[in-house]
Design a protein around this motif. Structure first.
Motif, PDB file in Angstrom:
ATOM      1  N   SER A 169      87.925  39.840  40.009  1.00 19.24           N
ATOM      2  CA  SER A 169      88.513  41.242  40.401  1.00 19.24           C
ATOM      3  C   SER A 169      87.491  42.431  39.998  1.00 19.24           C
ATOM      4  CB  SER A 169      89.836  41.581  39.795  1.00 19.24           C
ATOM      5  OG  SER A 169      89.777  41.714  38.507  1.00 19.24           O
ATOM      6  N   ALA A 170      86.524  42.037  38.914  1.00 18.54           N
ATOM      7  CA  ALA A 170      85.601  42.782  38.467  1.00 18.54           C
ATOM      8  C   ALA A 170      84.196  42.331  39.152  1.00 18.54           C
ATOM      9  CB  ALA A 170      85.320  42.512  36.972  1.00 18.54           C
ATOM     10  N   PRO A 171      83.353  43.341  39.436  1.00 19.92           N
ATOM     11  CA  PRO A 171      82.089  43.366  39.935  1.00 19.92           C
ATOM     12  C   PRO A 171      81.291  41.997  39.295  1.00 19.92           C
ATOM     13  CG  PRO A 171      82.195  45.464  39.631  1.00 19.92           C
ATOM     14  CD  PRO A 171      83.417  44.757  38.854  1.00 19.92           C
ATOM     15  N   ALA A 172      80.739  41.256  40.154  1.00 19.50           N
ATOM     16  CA  ALA A 172      79.998  40.113  39.625  1.00 19.50           C
ATOM     17  C   ALA A 172      78.786  40.384  38.786  1.00 19.50           C
ATOM     18  CB  ALA A 172      79.430  39.327  40.950  1.00 19.50           C
ATOM     19  N   ALA A 173      78.246  41.505  38.886  1.00 18.06           N
ATOM     20  CA  ALA A 173      77.328  41.741  37.946  1.00 18.06           C
ATOM     21  C   ALA A 173      77.735  41.950  36.420  1.00 18.06           C
ATOM     22  CB  ALA A 173      76.449  43.165  38.417  1.00 18.06           C
ATOM     23  N   VAL A 174      79.031  42.696  36.384  1.00 13.51           N
ATOM     24  CA  VAL A 174      79.659  42.801  35.191  1.00 13.51           C
ATOM     25  C   VAL A 174      80.040  41.436  34.664  1.00 13.51           C
ATOM     26  CG1 VAL A 174      81.776  43.796  34.032  1.00 13.51           C
ATOM     27  CG2 VAL A 174      80.368  45.014  35.862  1.00 13.51           C
ATOM     28  N   ILE A 175      80.374  40.542  35.222  1.00 14.47           N
ATOM     29  CA  ILE A 175      81.055  39.232  34.898  1.00 14.47           C
ATOM     30  C   ILE A 175      79.852  38.790  34.378  1.00 14.47           C
ATOM     31  CG2 ILE A 175      82.320  37.254  35.208  1.00 14.47           C
ATOM     32  CD1 ILE A 175      83.963  39.938  34.759  1.00 14.47           C
ATOM     33  N   SER A 176      78.877  38.556  35.292  1.00 11.70           N
ATOM     34  CA  SER A 176      77.696  37.876  34.774  1.00 11.70           C
ATOM     35  C   SER A 176      77.035  38.257  33.392  1.00 11.70           C
ATOM     36  CB  SER A 176      76.593  37.805  35.787  1.00 11.70           C
ATOM     37  OG  SER A 176      75.213  37.288  35.736  1.00 11.70           O
ATOM     38  N   TYR A 177      76.864  39.548  33.441  1.00 10.20           N
ATOM     39  CA  TYR A 177      76.524  40.424  32.142  1.00 10.20           C
ATOM     40  C   TYR A 177      77.077  39.839  31.018  1.00 10.20           C
ATOM     41  CZ  TYR A 177      74.536  43.842  28.977  1.00 10.20           C
ATOM     42  OH  TYR A 177      74.252  44.780  27.879  1.00 10.20           O
ATOM     43  N   ALA A 178      78.625  39.892  30.914  1.00  6.38           N
ATOM     44  CA  ALA A 178      79.473  39.539  29.876  1.00  6.38           C
ATOM     45  C   ALA A 178      79.300  38.181  29.515  1.00  6.38           C
ATOM     46  CB  ALA A 178      81.134  39.875  30.418  1.00  6.38           C
TER      47      ALA A 178
END
Length: 113
Positions: free
Chosen positions: A51-60
């Motif tokens: 549900s979170a933006p892909a860029a956010v999850i990748s960064y995390a």
């Protein structure tokens, strides 16, 4: 974590205020996704649900073992989604989630959330 810092109420209060400010900056849905993504990297749980933006999850996910390899482009993609304060908050939330997972993995439950 607050229990682990019980011997120092002032330090516990400051830690909780720092953590809470980062969580508030991202909002509960993104915080939950980031925490799941980080736990997934550690093999603790199902990982992010999407549900979170892909860029956010990748960064995390990269913050856990590859934080020094995060590129300017990756950081810019997160900034485009969350703004600069959001990028900072995401970095804090991911780092704290990582620390809590590591504490749990080595049997220090008082240091996990």
């Amino acid at each position: 974590m607050a229990e682990a810092l019980a011997g120092s109420p002032e330090l516990a209060g400051r830690y909780m205020a720092f953590r809470d400010a980062a969580h508030e900056a991202l909002g509960p849905e993104i915080v939950a996704e980031v925490r799941r993504a980080v736990a997934g990297v550690h093999g603790m749980g199902e990982g992010a649900r999407g549900s979170a933006p892909a860029a956010v999850i990748s960064y995390a996910r990269r913050m856990v073992f590859e934080h020094t390899a995060i590129t300017d482009e990756e950081a810019a993609a997160v900034t485009a989604e969350l703004g600069e304060p959001g990028l900072v908050a995401l970095s804090v939330v991911a780092a704290l989630a990582d620390a809590e997972c590591r504490a749990e993995a080595v049997g220090l439950p008082d240091l996990a959330s």
